[in-house]
Design a protein around this motif. Sequence first.
Motif, PDB file in Angstrom:
ATOM      1  N   UNK A  13       8.663   6.904 -35.087  1.00 13.63           N
ATOM      2  CA  UNK A  13       9.132   8.234 -35.447  1.00 13.63           C
ATOM      3  C   UNK A  13       8.295   9.343 -34.820  1.00 13.63           C
ATOM      4  N   UNK A  14       7.371   8.965 -33.949  1.00 11.65           N
ATOM      5  CA  UNK A  14       6.486   9.970 -33.366  1.00 11.65           C
ATOM      6  C   UNK A  14       6.217   9.685 -31.891  1.00 11.65           C
ATOM      7  N   UNK A  15       7.259   9.684 -31.040  1.00  6.46           N
ATOM      8  CA  UNK A  15       7.063   9.400 -29.605  1.00  6.46           C
ATOM      9  C   UNK A  15       6.598  10.635 -28.833  1.00  6.46           C
ATOM     10  N   UNK A  16       5.403  11.088 -29.147  1.00  5.79           N
ATOM     11  CA  UNK A  16       4.919  12.351 -28.592  1.00  5.79           C
ATOM     12  C   UNK A  16       4.896  12.349 -27.068  1.00  5.79           C
ATOM     13  N   UNK A  17       4.432  11.264 -26.459  1.00  9.60           N
ATOM     14  CA  UNK A  17       4.325  11.246 -25.000  1.00  9.60           C
ATOM     15  C   UNK A  17       5.695  11.261 -24.331  1.00  9.60           C
ATOM     16  N   UNK A  18       6.693  10.708 -24.984  1.00  6.29           N
ATOM     17  CA  UNK A  18       8.057  10.799 -24.460  1.00  6.29           C
ATOM     18  C   UNK A  18       8.555  12.238 -24.552  1.00  6.29           C
ATOM     19  N   UNK A  19       8.301  12.880 -25.680  1.00  6.80           N
ATOM     20  CA  UNK A  19       8.702  14.278 -25.845  1.00  6.80           C
ATOM     21  C   UNK A  19       7.990  15.184 -24.837  1.00  6.80           C
ATOM     22  N   UNK A  20       6.763  14.795 -24.441  1.00  6.38           N
ATOM     23  CA  UNK A  20       5.929  15.644 -23.582  1.00  6.38           C
ATOM     24  C   UNK A  20       5.756  15.044 -22.187  1.00  6.38           C
ATOM     25  N   UNK A  21       6.795  14.343 -21.724  1.00  5.07           N
ATOM     26  CA  UNK A  21       6.656  13.641 -20.446  1.00  5.07           C
ATOM     27  C   UNK A  21       6.404  14.583 -19.272  1.00  5.07           C
ATOM     28  N   UNK A  22       6.784  15.851 -19.379  1.00  5.48           N
ATOM     29  CA  UNK A  22       6.562  16.807 -18.294  1.00  5.48           C
ATOM     30  C   UNK A  22       5.347  17.705 -18.564  1.00  5.48           C
ATOM     31  N   UNK A  23       4.503  17.321 -19.505  1.00  7.20           N
ATOM     32  CA  UNK A  23       3.291  18.074 -19.797  1.00  7.20           C
ATOM     33  C   UNK A  23       2.148  17.558 -18.937  1.00  7.20           C
ATOM     34  N   UNK A  24       1.571  18.421 -18.135  1.00  7.99           N
ATOM     35  CA  UNK A  24       0.495  18.021 -17.230  1.00  7.99           C
ATOM     36  C   UNK A  24      -0.864  18.302 -17.871  1.00  7.99           C
ATOM     37  N   UNK A  25      -1.095  17.681 -19.011  1.00 10.05           N
ATOM     38  CA  UNK A  25      -2.348  17.840 -19.738  1.00 10.05           C
ATOM     39  C   UNK A  25      -2.666  16.544 -20.475  1.00 10.05           C
ATOM     40  N   UNK A  26      -3.925  16.392 -20.838  1.00 11.41           N
ATOM     41  CA  UNK A  26      -4.308  15.259 -21.657  1.00 11.41           C
ATOM     42  C   UNK A  26      -3.848  15.475 -23.094  1.00 11.41           C
ATOM     43  N   UNK A  27      -3.530  14.377 -23.770  1.00 11.34           N
ATOM     44  CA  UNK A  27      -3.108  14.438 -25.172  1.00 11.34           C
ATOM     45  C   UNK A  27      -4.034  13.548 -25.989  1.00 11.34           C
ATOM     46  N   UNK A  28      -4.687  14.159 -26.991  1.00 12.76           N
ATOM     47  CA  UNK A  28      -5.531  13.429 -27.923  1.00 12.76           C
ATOM     48  C   UNK A  28      -4.731  13.183 -29.201  1.00 12.76           C
ATOM     49  N   UNK A  29      -4.787  11.952 -29.706  1.00 11.35           N
ATOM     50  CA  UNK A  29      -4.040  11.596 -30.914  1.00 11.35           C
ATOM     51  C   UNK A  29      -4.998  11.184 -32.019  1.00 11.35           C
ATOM     52  N   UNK A  30      -5.040  11.978 -33.083  1.00  7.66           N
ATOM     53  CA  UNK A  30      -5.694  11.584 -34.327  1.00  7.66           C
ATOM     54  C   UNK A  30      -4.572  11.126 -35.257  1.00  7.66           C
ATOM     55  N   UNK A  31      -4.668   9.905 -35.760  1.00  5.46           N
ATOM     56  CA  UNK A  31      -3.536   9.358 -36.492  1.00  5.46           C
ATOM     57  C   UNK A  31      -3.964   8.493 -37.662  1.00  5.46           C
ATOM     58  N   UNK A  32      -3.045   8.349 -38.601  1.00  6.97           N
ATOM     59  CA  UNK A  32      -3.261   7.416 -39.703  1.00  6.97           C
ATOM     60  C   UNK A  32      -3.045   5.996 -39.210  1.00  6.97           C
ATOM     61  N   UNK A  33      -3.478   5.048 -40.017  1.00 12.47           N
ATOM     62  CA  UNK A  33      -3.313   3.637 -39.648  1.00 12.47           C
ATOM     63  C   UNK A  33      -1.844   3.226 -39.625  1.00 12.47           C
ATOM     64  N   UNK A  34      -0.955   4.056 -40.216  1.00 11.43           N
ATOM     65  CA  UNK A  34       0.476   3.741 -40.223  1.00 11.43           C
ATOM     66  C   UNK A  34       1.069   3.754 -38.819  1.00 11.43           C
ATOM     67  N   UNK A  35       0.425   4.432 -37.876  1.00 15.24           N
ATOM     68  CA  UNK A  35       0.960   4.543 -36.516  1.00 15.24           C
ATOM     69  C   UNK A  35       1.093   3.181 -35.859  1.00 15.24           C
ATOM     70  N   UNK A  36       0.146   2.286 -36.108  1.00  6.91           N
ATOM     71  CA  UNK A  36       0.213   0.941 -35.542  1.00  6.91           C
ATOM     72  C   UNK A  36      -0.470   0.852 -34.191  1.00  6.91           C
ATOM     73  N   UNK A  37      -0.565  -0.376 -33.683  1.00  9.16           N
ATOM     74  CA  UNK A  37      -1.192  -0.619 -32.382  1.00  9.16           C
ATOM     75  C   UNK A  37      -0.393   0.053 -31.276  1.00  9.16           C
ATOM     76  N   UNK A  38      -1.110   0.595 -30.299  1.00  7.85           N
ATOM     77  CA  UNK A  38      -0.418   1.239 -29.187  1.00  7.85           C
ATOM     78  C   UNK A  38      -1.209   1.086 -27.899  1.00  7.85           C
ATOM     79  N   UNK A  39      -0.473   0.953 -26.796  1.00  8.01           N
ATOM     80  CA  UNK A  39      -1.073   0.946 -25.460  1.00  8.01           C
ATOM     81  C   UNK A  39      -0.600   2.158 -24.671  1.00  8.01           C
ATOM     82  N   UNK A  40      -0.066   3.140 -25.390  1.00  8.86           N
ATOM     83  CA  UNK A  40       0.411   4.362 -24.737  1.00  8.86           C
ATOM     84  C   UNK A  40      -0.763   5.096 -24.096  1.00  8.86           C
TER      85      UNK A  40
END
Length: 395
Positions: A13-40
């Motif tokens: 429910x939170x595909x931030x990098x897909x929503x921001x695919x044309x953003x030319x900046x780094x994205x830092x993610x602080x998240x709850x453990x509910x987010x799950x494992x990711x290799x994004x």
Amino acid sequence: MAILILNQRRRAFAPYLTWLEDLDEEVYLYTSSAYGETKEPYALVQVFNNWVTNDRVEIDAIRLYEEHPYRLVIALDESDLIRAARLRERLNLPGQRLGSAMAYRDKAMMKSLASQHVSCPAFRRLASPLHLYDFVLEHGLPVVVKPVDGMGSMNTHVIRTPEQLDEVWERGLGGGLMVEAYVEGEMYEIDGLMMGQEIRFASIGKYSCQPLEILGKECFVELLSPEDPIFQRLVQEVQQVIEALPSPGISTFHCEWFHTREDEWVLCEIASRTAGGRISECISAMYGINLNREWVRGQCGLPLTLPASNPPQVAGVYLMPKRPGRVKRIPGSLPFEWVTEYVPRVKAGEQLDAAHSSVDAVMTVIIVGENSVSLQARLAELLLYLEREVQISPA
């Protein structure tokens, strides 16, 4: 530069990098453990346990800024809005500041500001049980007692009789509450996207139930056609509320209204966030817009994708509430082409308690139709099917 996202949602429910695919900046993610494992490919992912109460989220965000500055703090969940606003003020970053976040989060403050421009129920912040006693003496019963910062109708109580009031005294009132006069009438909700204090997109839905008393009751939210006579009237009402509150900058909003028999619109509440209960997904089915995507992109200064014309169909979302008992049978799928989303939230064999919030459901179902008549006919067909196919034995 970079942006920091505060997130407590699951990854689906939170595909931030897909929503921001044309953003030319780094994205830092602080998240709850509910987010799950990711290799994004986030520049940084930091997971926090006990997300809502964990103060390290803010402290670590300050420390991160000292070593790796970021230009934005983005948060989508209502319980994170105050936290994000504090960080923006501390670091002098753009976006919703604390005064705006508090006005949209604290319902007593909200009504104090909005009541100068639109109709609101009589209300009072409760600092002691005597405040409730005096309010009932002045306004009578029924009244509604709820947290000033509540969500999803949790811990909201409609008190109709002196006996119920005595139960409140016996139980103890507690803190962080307000009381308001009960309003008889139909209930509507309006969702949308605002930039500053200008509404850029709006969707309106009508509840089949009173959300104040939704616990244990079925509810259907039908989205209205923009051509409905009520549509523009309600947009104008919520515009006045938005202008009365400190601007959140670019934000979604979710607002609820009572429509009385006397044809008066009375404000229930407004929040500077996207609707829950799959209403935002229902909006997507009708209008083709993902409000959270546009909210995130708007804050980052990226182009938005907003509907250019009236939708070709209407939509609605049905919520079947939890009730005490054991789930004997629940469908794995639904045999209707006009169902665009079916989300069962329980499994066969599961023991259920009573619903604790307005979105505590056995299932949610989004349906579409050519108009209101066809939508209601399909809802009736759906309910007949579910009556046969869902079995929950009494507790």
